[in-house]
Design an enzyme around this catalytic site. Sequence first.
Site, PDB file in Angstrom:
ATOM      1  N   SER A 143      -4.522  -2.572   4.042  1.00 11.16           N
ATOM      2  CA  SER A 143      -5.139  -3.697   3.345  1.00 11.16           C
ATOM      3  C   SER A 143      -4.439  -4.978   3.760  1.00 11.16           C
ATOM      4  CB  SER A 143      -5.012  -3.520   1.827  1.00 11.16           C
ATOM      5  OG  SER A 143      -5.373  -4.706   1.137  1.00 11.16           O
ATOM      6  N   TYR A 156       0.018  -1.860  -5.568  1.00 12.67           N
ATOM      7  CA  TYR A 156      -0.942  -1.775  -4.464  1.00 12.67           C
ATOM      8  C   TYR A 156      -0.372  -2.367  -3.179  1.00 12.67           C
ATOM      9  CZ  TYR A 156      -5.351  -2.335  -1.911  1.00 12.67           C
ATOM     10  OH  TYR A 156      -6.337  -2.284  -0.959  1.00 12.67           O
ATOM     11  N   LYS A 160       0.409  -0.293   0.321  1.00 12.25           N
ATOM     12  CA  LYS A 160      -0.252  -0.629   1.579  1.00 12.25           C
ATOM     13  C   LYS A 160       0.751  -1.125   2.625  1.00 12.25           C
ATOM     14  CE  LYS A 160      -4.406   0.570   0.471  1.00 12.25           C
ATOM     15  NZ  LYS A 160      -5.023   1.754   1.107  1.00 12.25           N
TER      16      LYS A 160
END
Length: 252
Positions: A143, A156, A160
């Site tokens: 991401s 998150y 990533k």
Amino acid sequence: MQQDMAGRVALITGAGNGIGKETAMQMAARGAIVAVNDLKEEFVSAVVDEITAAGGKAFGVVQNMSSREGVVAAVQQAYQHMGRLDILVNNAAWVRYQAIPDIMPETVDRMIDIGFKAIIWGLQAAVEVMDEERGGVIVNVASTAALRSTLNSVVYSGIKSGVLGITRAAAAELGVRNIRVNAVCPSAVPTEGTQRNRNAERDANRIARTPMGRLGTVADIARGICFMASDEAGFISAQALVVDGGVTFTNI
């Protein structure tokens, strides 16, 4: 579309909808035989039916990517069904955005199990079945949050970022086996999974900050994944392809 993946077997995790589904559709259109993975059998069957209705080849792999056993079983199932595995796309994820005081252990555990550990287990399992002479390709879906973080994304963004580290280290180790490992970094794109984090005002702000003047689509991301998995990227490894319309590395 050119049949440049004809005869190759591709396992795509989390392919029941969103980016995974679109990648399965595009790879099938390019001639690949696609193993469609998801936790929900009804999602898997729907994607397989859509691919076959369009003239492509696909079969279902219903497994849970939150455990090592599930990941290994998915790879083995795909391999045993066709007798080979050429492409693995580690796309499955479970995501929650939370402010630091609100982060709960169970949320962290589930996100890490599916979004981080499953990539390691996928690498292990794929190495066991990818032909050493023919080689193979592994594409990890990361991401832009690994490169430029936003609010409420501690877990998150951390995961990533770790995916990019795994990608580089695996590429270094597996090159001798003729296996390329790369990542694709999408920006936020409209999918079923991202709907809860989107609204009209937020979308308008993203569009205003994006040089290309629009939000990305699942088709945009899937094309990047297909490119990294194709022979056109045959000398590309350990890289992170950013597919974001230019927003991450500009300031407008």
